[in-house]
Enzyme design. Structure first.
Site, PDB file in Angstrom:
ATOM      1  N   ALA A   1      -0.012  -8.523  19.430  1.00  0.00           N
ATOM      2  CA  ALA A   1       1.088  -8.906  18.537  1.00  0.00           C
ATOM      3  C   ALA A   1       2.427  -8.970  19.271  1.00  0.00           C
ATOM      4  O   ALA A   1       3.240  -9.858  19.007  1.00  0.00           O
ATOM      5  CB  ALA A   1       1.173  -7.907  17.377  1.00  0.00           C
TER       6      ALA A   1
ATOM      7  N   ASN B   1      -3.665 -12.531  15.620  1.00  0.00           N
ATOM      8  CA  ASN B   1      -4.411 -11.264  15.679  1.00  0.00           C
ATOM      9  C   ASN B   1      -4.991 -11.096  17.078  1.00  0.00           C
ATOM     10  O   ASN B   1      -5.184 -12.076  17.800  1.00  0.00           O
ATOM     11  CB  ASN B   1      -5.550 -11.293  14.647  1.00  0.00           C
ATOM     12  CG  ASN B   1      -5.993  -9.909  14.208  1.00  0.00           C
ATOM     13  OD1 ASN B   1      -5.173  -9.099  13.805  1.00  0.00           O
ATOM     14  ND2 ASN B   1      -7.279  -9.614  14.310  1.00  0.00           N
ATOM     15  N   LEU B   2      -5.278  -9.858  17.429  1.00  0.00           N
ATOM     16  CA  LEU B   2      -5.844  -9.597  18.755  1.00  0.00           C
ATOM     17  C   LEU B   2      -7.132 -10.381  18.974  1.00  0.00           C
ATOM     18  O   LEU B   2      -7.392 -10.900  20.054  1.00  0.00           O
ATOM     19  CB  LEU B   2      -6.097  -8.091  18.904  1.00  0.00           C
ATOM     20  CG  LEU B   2      -6.471  -7.604  20.294  1.00  0.00           C
ATOM     21  CD1 LEU B   2      -5.365  -7.929  21.298  1.00  0.00           C
ATOM     22  CD2 LEU B   2      -6.726  -6.101  20.274  1.00  0.00           C
TER      23      LEU B   2
ATOM     24  N   HIS C   1       0.819  -1.221   0.000  1.00  0.00           N
ATOM     25  CA  HIS C   1       0.000   0.000   0.000  1.00  0.00           C
ATOM     26  C   HIS C   1       0.856   1.275   0.000  1.00  0.00           C
ATOM     27  O   HIS C   1       0.361   2.343   0.344  1.00  0.00           O
ATOM     28  CB  HIS C   1      -0.954   0.017   1.207  1.00  0.00           C
ATOM     29  CG  HIS C   1      -2.062  -0.998   1.111  1.00  0.00           C
ATOM     30  ND1 HIS C   1      -2.914  -1.308   2.150  1.00  0.00           N
ATOM     31  CD2 HIS C   1      -2.461  -1.787   0.075  1.00  0.00           C
ATOM     32  CE1 HIS C   1      -3.777  -2.233   1.764  1.00  0.00           C
ATOM     33  NE2 HIS C   1      -3.519  -2.550   0.508  1.00  0.00           N
TER      34      HIS C   1
HETATM   35  N1  APR Z   1      -2.053  -6.937  18.227  1.00  0.00           N
HETATM   36  C1  APR Z   1      -2.565  -7.673  17.199  1.00  0.00           C
HETATM   37  N2  APR Z   1      -3.642  -7.296  16.486  1.00  0.00           N
HETATM   38  C2  APR Z   1      -4.215  -6.113  16.824  1.00  0.00           C
HETATM   39  C3  APR Z   1      -3.736  -5.295  17.873  1.00  0.00           C
HETATM   40  C4  APR Z   1      -2.594  -5.759  18.589  1.00  0.00           C
HETATM   41  N3  APR Z   1      -2.063  -5.069  19.603  1.00  0.00           N
HETATM   42  N4  APR Z   1      -4.531  -4.194  17.957  1.00  0.00           N
HETATM   43  C5  APR Z   1      -5.457  -4.329  17.010  1.00  0.00           C
HETATM   44  N5  APR Z   1      -5.284  -5.483  16.309  1.00  0.00           N
HETATM   45  C6  APR Z   1      -6.049  -6.027  15.188  1.00  0.00           C
HETATM   46  C7  APR Z   1      -7.528  -5.637  15.221  1.00  0.00           C
HETATM   47  O1  APR Z   1      -8.260  -6.560  15.991  1.00  0.00           O
HETATM   48  C8  APR Z   1      -7.879  -5.702  13.728  1.00  0.00           C
HETATM   49  O2  APR Z   1      -8.317  -7.012  13.375  1.00  0.00           O
HETATM   50  O3  APR Z   1      -5.529  -5.459  14.006  1.00  0.00           O
HETATM   51  C9  APR Z   1      -6.555  -5.401  13.022  1.00  0.00           C
HETATM   52  C10 APR Z   1      -6.494  -4.024  12.370  1.00  0.00           C
HETATM   53  O4  APR Z   1      -7.438  -3.945  11.341  1.00  0.00           O
HETATM   54  P1  APR Z   1      -7.624  -2.630  10.451  1.00  0.00           P
HETATM   55  O5  APR Z   1      -7.738  -1.456  11.321  1.00  0.00           O
HETATM   56  O6  APR Z   1      -8.736  -2.910   9.506  1.00  0.00           O
HETATM   57  O7  APR Z   1      -6.212  -2.520   9.678  1.00  0.00           O
HETATM   58  P2  APR Z   1      -5.739  -3.289   8.374  1.00  0.00           P
HETATM   59  O8  APR Z   1      -6.304  -4.656   8.310  1.00  0.00           O
HETATM   60  O9  APR Z   1      -4.261  -3.138   8.300  1.00  0.00           O
HETATM   61  O10 APR Z   1      -6.398  -2.400   7.233  1.00  0.00           O
HETATM   62  C11 APR Z   1      -6.137  -2.729   5.894  1.00  0.00           C
HETATM   63  O11 APR Z   1      -7.255  -0.754   5.202  1.00  0.00           O
HETATM   64  O12 APR Z   1      -7.851   1.445   5.309  1.00  0.00           O
HETATM   65  C12 APR Z   1      -6.984   0.569   4.830  1.00  0.00           C
HETATM   66  O13 APR Z   1      -5.088   1.082   3.649  1.00  0.00           O
HETATM   67  C13 APR Z   1      -5.518   0.824   4.959  1.00  0.00           C
HETATM   68  O14 APR Z   1      -3.738  -0.801   4.881  1.00  0.00           O
HETATM   69  C14 APR Z   1      -4.987  -0.485   5.477  1.00  0.00           C
HETATM   70  C15 APR Z   1      -6.061  -1.483   5.074  1.00  0.00           C
END
Ligand code: APR
Length: 236
Positions: free
Chosen positions: A220, A202-203, A108
């Site tokens: 994580a 994942n959390l 990205h």
């Molecule tokens: N440890 C592990 N997982 C975690 C933690 C943690 N401390 N905190 C949050 N999470 C998990 C959440 O439960 C969730 O499932 O990380 C995930 C984050 O999800 P999103 O906010 O949707 O992020 P992501 O999946 O990276 O988004 C994908 O969406 O908007 C776009 O371009 C942006 O690259 C991004 C893409």
């Protein structure tokens, strides 16, 4: 040699102090993604979009924002001779590289780069960008944008990613909600080719959790080092 593909998302950087997108306090609860993360939003209001990325770029360069034990564990795994590791991140931060990962794809894009729509140059960038900041390569104004992939745009290096997914023995997905394609479809792609083990770290269970052979849930900074240590111990 065991081939591993690791997909990471915003959850891996949460404990480093960077917000995720879709958690209750996430970035998309504060701004509309249509406004700041689409080509249409940028065309309608470039200043708003630049201000959004300027703030995130400044935050990333705050000395308090550092890689956490999860980023460090993945770099340790990559350094081990018994594994060939490719990390594919959806994150636009630079915490994987700061932790020491080298075989890394930013599908990205990257927050610390800018791109000129007029001459096509991609440039390292640490300062703010304003709508009329001139491009250092072609000197024209109005063409600079963050080097990030917005909704409706094609993620980077997809051919190489799909080739690695088809050839891997282990696929690990870390800290991603499984909402955004094509990354959300990688686990299905790996399983279509057959042999690889698939793991979600994942959390909490993601949207795609049921597609993985194994799921381990927790922060994580704990579950990633634990999982990497297990792999390294088995390798001995
Ligand atoms: N440890 C592990 N997982 C975690 C933690 C943690 N401390 N905190 C949050 N999470 C998990 C959440 O439960 C969730 O499932 O990380 C995930 C984050 O999800 P999103 O906010 O949707 O992020 P992501 O999946 O990276 O988004 C994908 O969406 O908007 C776009 O371009 C942006 O690259 C991004 C893409």
């Amino acid at each position: 040699m065991k081939r591993i593909v690791i997909l990471t998302g915003a959850g891996i950087s949460k404990e480093s102090g960077l917000d995720t997108f879709r958690d209750a306090d996430g970035i998309w609860s504060k701004v509309r993604l249509e406004d700041v993360a689409t080509p249409e939003g940028f065309a309608a209001n470039p200043k708003l979009v630049h201000d959004f990325y300027n703030a995130r770029r400044r935050q990333l360069q705050d000395p308090a924002i550092l890689p956490n034990p999860a980023h460090e564990a993945l770099a340790r795994l990559e350094r081990h001779d018994g594994f060939r590791v490719l990390t594919v991140t959806q994150n636009i931060d630079d915490l994987h590289e700061r932790a020491g990962s080298r075989n890394l794809i930013h599908m990205h894009g990257e927050m610390l780069k800018a791109r000129c729509d007029m001459c096509g140059s991609v440039l390292g960038w640490t300062d703010d960008i304003e709508p009329f900041t001139p491009c250092p390569a072609c000197a024209r104004e109005g063409g600079l944008r963050p080097h990030v992939v917005w909704f409706g745009e094609m993620p980077l290096e997809m051919e190489r990613i799909y080739a690695e997914l088809a050839a891997c023995d282990l696929f690990i997905s870390i800290g991603t909600s499984g909402n955004v394609y094509p990354a959300a479809g990688f686990v299905a792609e790996v399983r279509r080719f057959g042999q690889a083990h698939t793991v979600e770290l994942n959390l909490e269970p993601s949207e795609s959790a049921s597609r993985f052979a194994e799921c381990i849930h927790g922060p994580a900074s704990q579950v990633v080092p634990d999982y990497v240590n297990q792999l390294l111990t088995k390798q001995k």
